[in-house]
Design a protein around this motif. Sequence first.
Motif, PDB file in Angstrom:
ATOM      1  N   ILE A 152      -5.691  13.074  -5.005  1.00 14.29           N
ATOM      2  CA  ILE A 152      -5.987  11.647  -5.175  1.00 14.29           C
ATOM      3  C   ILE A 152      -7.342  11.302  -4.574  1.00 14.29           C
ATOM      4  O   ILE A 152      -8.138  10.554  -5.156  1.00 14.29           O
ATOM      5  N   LEU A 153      -7.636  11.849  -3.411  1.00 15.34           N
ATOM      6  CA  LEU A 153      -8.918  11.576  -2.764  1.00 15.34           C
ATOM      7  C   LEU A 153     -10.074  12.136  -3.591  1.00 15.34           C
ATOM      8  O   LEU A 153     -11.137  11.511  -3.696  1.00 15.34           O
ATOM      9  N   THR A 154      -9.872  13.315  -4.178  1.00 18.18           N
ATOM     10  CA  THR A 154     -10.915  13.905  -5.020  1.00 18.18           C
ATOM     11  C   THR A 154     -11.199  13.028  -6.229  1.00 18.18           C
ATOM     12  O   THR A 154     -12.353  12.785  -6.593  1.00 18.18           O
ATOM     13  N   ILE A 155     -10.146  12.522  -6.857  1.00 17.78           N
ATOM     14  CA  ILE A 155     -10.309  11.664  -8.029  1.00 17.78           C
ATOM     15  C   ILE A 155     -10.958  10.346  -7.639  1.00 17.78           C
ATOM     16  O   ILE A 155     -11.876   9.850  -8.309  1.00 17.78           O
ATOM     17  N   ALA A 156     -10.485   9.762  -6.525  1.00 15.58           N
ATOM     18  CA  ALA A 156     -11.007   8.462  -6.108  1.00 15.58           C
ATOM     19  C   ALA A 156     -12.486   8.535  -5.756  1.00 15.58           C
ATOM     20  O   ALA A 156     -13.257   7.616  -6.046  1.00 15.58           O
ATOM     21  N   ALA A 157     -12.910   9.645  -5.144  1.00 14.30           N
ATOM     22  CA  ALA A 157     -14.302   9.748  -4.702  1.00 14.30           C
ATOM     23  C   ALA A 157     -15.286   9.753  -5.858  1.00 14.30           C
ATOM     24  O   ALA A 157     -16.445   9.349  -5.700  1.00 14.30           O
ATOM     25  N   ARG A 158     -14.851  10.212  -7.029  1.00 13.83           N
ATOM     26  CA  ARG A 158     -15.772  10.254  -8.153  1.00 13.83           C
ATOM     27  C   ARG A 158     -15.583   9.080  -9.108  1.00 13.83           C
ATOM     28  O   ARG A 158     -16.177   9.037 -10.181  1.00 13.83           O
ATOM     29  N   HIS A 159     -14.753   8.115  -8.717  1.00 15.44           N
ATOM     30  CA  HIS A 159     -14.518   6.956  -9.571  1.00 15.44           C
ATOM     31  C   HIS A 159     -15.702   5.996  -9.509  1.00 15.44           C
ATOM     32  O   HIS A 159     -16.344   5.846  -8.466  1.00 15.44           O
ATOM     33  N   ASP A 160     -15.973   5.321 -10.611  1.00 12.32           N
ATOM     34  CA  ASP A 160     -17.136   4.432 -10.690  1.00 12.32           C
ATOM     35  C   ASP A 160     -17.025   3.245  -9.750  1.00 12.32           C
ATOM     36  O   ASP A 160     -18.047   2.691  -9.319  1.00 12.32           O
ATOM     37  N   ASP A 161     -15.792   2.830  -9.419  1.00 13.11           N
ATOM     38  CA  ASP A 161     -15.626   1.639  -8.587  1.00 13.11           C
ATOM     39  C   ASP A 161     -15.760   1.925  -7.103  1.00 13.11           C
ATOM     40  O   ASP A 161     -15.761   0.993  -6.289  1.00 13.11           O
ATOM     41  N   VAL A 162     -15.850   3.186  -6.714  1.00  9.24           N
ATOM     42  CA  VAL A 162     -15.961   3.517  -5.287  1.00  9.24           C
ATOM     43  C   VAL A 162     -17.376   3.197  -4.808  1.00  9.24           C
ATOM     44  O   VAL A 162     -18.362   3.547  -5.470  1.00  9.24           O
ATOM     45  N   PRO A 163     -17.525   2.505  -3.653  1.00 11.70           N
ATOM     46  CA  PRO A 163     -18.868   2.205  -3.132  1.00 11.70           C
ATOM     47  C   PRO A 163     -19.669   3.477  -2.908  1.00 11.70           C
ATOM     48  O   PRO A 163     -19.122   4.524  -2.551  1.00 11.70           O
ATOM     49  N   THR A 164     -20.966   3.372  -3.128  1.00 12.58           N
ATOM     50  CA  THR A 164     -21.837   4.527  -2.924  1.00 12.58           C
ATOM     51  C   THR A 164     -22.155   4.690  -1.448  1.00 12.58           C
ATOM     52  O   THR A 164     -22.035   3.761  -0.652  1.00 12.58           O
ATOM     53  N   ALA A 200       0.831  -1.202   0.000  1.00 14.59           N
ATOM     54  CA  ALA A 200       0.000   0.000   0.000  1.00 14.59           C
ATOM     55  C   ALA A 200       0.865   1.251   0.000  1.00 14.59           C
ATOM     56  O   ALA A 200       0.585   2.227  -0.706  1.00 14.59           O
ATOM     57  N   ALA A 201       1.938   1.239   0.803  1.00 15.42           N
ATOM     58  CA  ALA A 201       2.841   2.392   0.847  1.00 15.42           C
ATOM     59  C   ALA A 201       3.523   2.600  -0.500  1.00 15.42           C
ATOM     60  O   ALA A 201       3.687   3.735  -0.962  1.00 15.42           O
ATOM     61  N   GLY A 202       3.921   1.488  -1.158  1.00 18.66           N
ATOM     62  CA  GLY A 202       4.563   1.604  -2.455  1.00 18.66           C
ATOM     63  C   GLY A 202       3.639   2.172  -3.510  1.00 18.66           C
ATOM     64  O   GLY A 202       4.036   3.026  -4.306  1.00 18.66           O
ATOM     65  N   GLN A 203       2.383   1.704  -3.503  1.00 22.43           N
ATOM     66  CA  GLN A 203       1.422   2.229  -4.466  1.00 22.43           C
ATOM     67  C   GLN A 203       1.140   3.705  -4.214  1.00 22.43           C
ATOM     68  O   GLN A 203       1.058   4.512  -5.152  1.00 22.43           O
ATOM     69  N   PHE A 204       1.021   4.060  -2.954  1.00 25.87           N
ATOM     70  CA  PHE A 204       0.788   5.454  -2.597  1.00 25.87           C
ATOM     71  C   PHE A 204       1.968   6.324  -3.025  1.00 25.87           C
ATOM     72  O   PHE A 204       1.798   7.427  -3.554  1.00 25.87           O
ATOM     73  N   GLN A 205       3.191   5.805  -2.822  1.00 30.11           N
ATOM     74  CA  GLN A 205       4.372   6.567  -3.199  1.00 30.11           C
ATOM     75  C   GLN A 205       4.436   6.780  -4.701  1.00 30.11           C
ATOM     76  O   GLN A 205       4.826   7.859  -5.177  1.00 30.11           O
ATOM     77  N   ARG A 206       4.039   5.778  -5.479  1.00 29.24           N
ATOM     78  CA  ARG A 206       4.029   5.931  -6.928  1.00 29.24           C
ATOM     79  C   ARG A 206       3.035   7.013  -7.364  1.00 29.24           C
ATOM     80  O   ARG A 206       3.309   7.793  -8.274  1.00 29.24           O
ATOM     81  N   LEU A 207       1.883   7.050  -6.709  1.00 25.98           N
ATOM     82  CA  LEU A 207       0.912   8.082  -7.027  1.00 25.98           C
ATOM     83  C   LEU A 207       1.456   9.472  -6.682  1.00 25.98           C
ATOM     84  O   LEU A 207       1.278  10.432  -7.434  1.00 25.98           O
ATOM     85  N   LEU A 208       2.131   9.568  -5.537  1.00 29.62           N
ATOM     86  CA  LEU A 208       2.721  10.852  -5.159  1.00 29.62           C
ATOM     87  C   LEU A 208       3.795  11.264  -6.157  1.00 29.62           C
ATOM     88  O   LEU A 208       3.901  12.435  -6.534  1.00 29.62           O
ATOM     89  N   ASP A 209       4.601  10.289  -6.593  1.00 30.90           N
ATOM     90  CA  ASP A 209       5.649  10.602  -7.560  1.00 30.90           C
ATOM     91  C   ASP A 209       5.053  11.082  -8.885  1.00 30.90           C
ATOM     92  O   ASP A 209       5.589  11.986  -9.528  1.00 30.90           O
TER      93      ASP A 209
END
Length: 495
Positions: free
Chosen positions: A315-327, A243-252
């Motif tokens: 990232i949180l803004t993008i994730a919140a409007r993604h189709d895969d996020v639970p309603t 999880a930390a690695g994936q998060f770091q890649r997004l930050l990069d």
Amino acid sequence: MNSTAALLDQVVADLGPVLRMDAPMGRSDAEKMDILRAAGEVQRLLDALVVETVASVDGRPEGPGEPSFAGRFGCRNTNELLQRVLRVDAAGAGRVVKAAKVVYRETELTTGAPLPARWPELRGALLDGVVGVSGLLAATGPIEQAGRRVGCEDRVRADAQLAAFARGCAIADADATTAESIGESGPPATPDDLRLFSQVIATYLDPDGAEPADDRAMRARFLSFGREKDGGIPVHGNLLPDAAGQFQRLLDAYNNPKVDGPAAPHASGVMFRPSDEDSTDDLRDSEDTPERDLCPAPYDSRTPGQKRHDALAAILTIAARHDDVPTLGGAAPTLVVSVTAEDFASGRGWAHVDGIDTPVPVSVAAHTACAGNVQRVLFDENGRIRSISTTDRIFNVHQRRAIALRDRECLIPGCHVRATWCEYHHVRDHAYGGPTHTDNGVALCWWHHRSLDTSGWEIRMNNGLPEIRGPAWWDPDRHWRYPQHLRSLQQAGAP
């Protein structure tokens, strides 16, 4: 009466005038160092006195219906009592209680005589003022975590070695369990030194640990929010490596290291050209005038930590409007920001974010409704709902894709955050009649969107194309300019 409390009262009485009348400010460096050394010794001895006192207290009631020690003084437990009498926070009080358990001595059932402490040598170092609470916990913590997997004999041997190390001595015999084989070798150890040495000992005594490392990591994973402090919400956590690695890649990806700020508008390889509304003199200046000496000013003064925060917010803004996020409640998770209509109209005052007690500036409410996962609610002074931001003032998915295709990245020069990661800004605010149309929307990263009102950058639309005017430190002439990629497209289509 020579009681301990009376002696301490005398120490307090003696120190008071020293601090008020004989301040260290006018002393030499050597004298100040002597003050710090002596104060450190006093502080460690006071730690020892506090810990020993707490260790002598029985936290349980003496009998049915009887209050505990803390209860006699109107406190729920020892931790609360220490917070009040020592004026420390809950964490500081907890450390004292934990240290007291380390030096606690049980009594022999038949004679009532005190038995040796669990860590007798380190307790002696505490009473001698060699270590304080921090040093005691640093030395014992790694081995105590192993619990019963470390036998009594091994713990006693570790106790002697750690106490000798704390005193600045070396154990001549690795199997020694007393101070007889200790020789002088160096200065006393700091708490960090003791922690590292204790971790080495714990590794030898408990090489396999309680469970495999990945299992321990899985059990230790967590994320929590602290209480508001200075207008911010502390975040605490322990991420798994993947999880930390994936998060770091997004930050990069968001905080691309190639971003050095905007190129000077008059330099070779100019990023922007003046728009058609600029005069021919402006065009001649931009083409023929040598590069000027611009006022030195930082383009992006954010620290690396601040950049990581802003990337997470995006990232949180993008994730919140993604189709895969639970309603949630039949819709995508929506952040509700409330503000009074009067404060919103004046641009002053405070707004409130649903679920967070800390108020935020009203400017946050002005920016939030540009994101599809945030809803803005306006109240009057009596609490009646005046208006609710609805989806017609938010760029829909088709509009966002079109704007992203046109702008490619954040519109502010030198910022290469991809447009798909950006928020979509109404150039003319919706509250003042600005339409939710591609001719009125531009892509801005989270940071530049939030700071647009104060950064000196300005944006306008010219026949459906965005133009930028930079602050004076970047462009002293302050021309309106098209983005370079739009200029390239126009040149490619020119006859």
